[in-house]
Motif scaffolding. Sequence first.
Motif, mmCIF file in Angstrom:
data_model
loop_
_atom_site.group_PDB
_atom_site.id
_atom_site.type_symbol
_atom_site.label_atom_id
_atom_site.label_comp_id
_atom_site.label_asym_id
_atom_site.label_seq_id
_atom_site.Cartn_x
_atom_site.Cartn_y
_atom_site.Cartn_z
ATOM 1 N N LEU A 169 30.446 6.983 0.031
ATOM 2 C CA LEU A 169 31.794 6.388 0.890
ATOM 3 C C LEU A 169 31.424 5.593 2.314
ATOM 4 O O LEU A 169 32.447 4.825 2.497
ATOM 5 C CB LEU A 169 32.527 7.818 1.451
ATOM 6 N N LEU A 170 30.229 5.731 2.658
ATOM 7 C CA LEU A 170 29.867 5.438 3.835
ATOM 8 C C LEU A 170 30.070 3.955 4.128
ATOM 9 O O LEU A 170 30.514 3.348 5.174
ATOM 10 C CB LEU A 170 28.532 5.723 4.638
ATOM 11 N N ILE A 171 29.553 3.235 3.267
ATOM 12 C CA ILE A 171 29.518 1.624 3.467
ATOM 13 C C ILE A 171 30.822 1.065 3.558
ATOM 14 O O ILE A 171 31.544 0.296 4.116
ATOM 15 C CB ILE A 171 28.606 1.202 2.542
ATOM 16 N N PRO A 172 31.684 1.439 2.297
ATOM 17 C CA PRO A 172 33.154 0.904 2.420
ATOM 18 C C PRO A 172 33.827 1.339 3.682
ATOM 19 O O PRO A 172 34.729 0.602 4.102
ATOM 20 C CB PRO A 172 33.730 1.722 1.319
ATOM 21 N N LEU A 173 33.700 2.539 4.181
ATOM 22 C CA LEU A 173 34.386 3.100 5.406
ATOM 23 C C LEU A 173 33.824 2.234 6.629
ATOM 24 O O LEU A 173 34.598 2.101 7.747
ATOM 25 C CB LEU A 173 34.124 4.506 5.657
ATOM 26 N N PHE A 174 32.526 1.994 6.854
ATOM 27 C CA PHE A 174 32.017 1.186 7.615
ATOM 28 C C PHE A 174 32.484 -0.315 7.676
ATOM 29 O O PHE A 174 33.018 -0.706 8.897
ATOM 30 C CB PHE A 174 30.357 1.173 7.662
ATOM 31 N N MET A 175 32.713 -0.787 6.611
ATOM 32 C CA MET A 175 33.267 -2.132 6.291
ATOM 33 C C MET A 175 34.585 -2.168 7.012
ATOM 34 O O MET A 175 35.076 -3.101 7.690
ATOM 35 C CB MET A 175 33.191 -2.656 4.933
ATOM 36 N N LEU A 176 35.590 -1.243 6.401
ATOM 37 C CA LEU A 176 36.837 -1.163 7.125
ATOM 38 C C LEU A 176 36.805 -1.048 8.548
ATOM 39 O O LEU A 176 37.513 -1.650 9.209
ATOM 40 C CB LEU A 176 37.562 0.177 6.451
ATOM 41 N N ALA A 177 35.968 -0.121 9.131
ATOM 42 C CA ALA A 177 36.105 0.238 10.543
ATOM 43 C C ALA A 177 35.549 -1.275 11.224
ATOM 44 O O ALA A 177 36.052 -1.482 12.465
ATOM 45 C CB ALA A 177 35.341 1.383 10.999
#
Length: 270
Positions: A169-177
């Motif tokens: 999950l971390l990379i998609p959430l980082f990209m969004l943020a």
Amino acid sequence: MYVPSPMITRPATAPSRPASTWTGWGQWLALITMTLDHLTRYVLPNDWQLDWAGSSLGRIAFPLFAAMVAWHGLFNTRNPLRYARRILVIGLIAQLPYMMMPRASDAFILNVCFTLSLGLSWGAMLNALLEHHRRRDVGALWLVLATLASLLAWQWLGDWVEYGHEGLLLIPLFMLAMHRLHHTGPAMPQRLAAVACAIPALVATGLLNSRPLAKSFAVATSLAVLGLAAGAHRLTPAVPFAMPRWLWLAWYPGHFALMALWVWGLALWE
């Protein structure tokens, strides 16, 4: 773990592209903290009582690698899937020495390069779908169905990779943020929306670890990187000693190979 630098194909004068000088510092910090974590976990004797180092400084490595992958995938390459494939190749090379490390469980787990590659592929796919939806090339129904299908894949793949579901999950959430923080406007509602988009990435980072000390180091790392996306990237000086490309390419599989030789050599000696 190895994160190849992508081929930067966007024009250097593109206004939407932030400075990436901080990643030069990030490379050194990520390799040092990752190696410290692995040494305390696999190589150094338990009676040295250095596990605190892996539970503190060692927890910086994965969020930092994930943040650099998300940053490059979002800002520095037009082809994130090609970038993800390059990370996957390193994971394939490193898998055998990774499997030779002593573990409490005999379960088959793919190393962290697979986590990073799959996370980047997922984030790039969702980003592309949203862009097509904004241009009305993809309807809302297809967007929802594709997202649901990706969540099913995430649920299955999370049992097979290092750092599990939270790591994917971390990379998609980082990209969004990072996208929202970098492109946010001056109005207070826009800033609040950007901060709200950063919270899931911080929560996912916290869920990667169970110990309070480990959580604090990991979340602090993610918070610092999100601060860079919010504008602090402009203040980062260039690293005085850039990491040699050969070292960056070889370190993840190479250090596992050396540690495997050490561990198995000691076992044969005894």
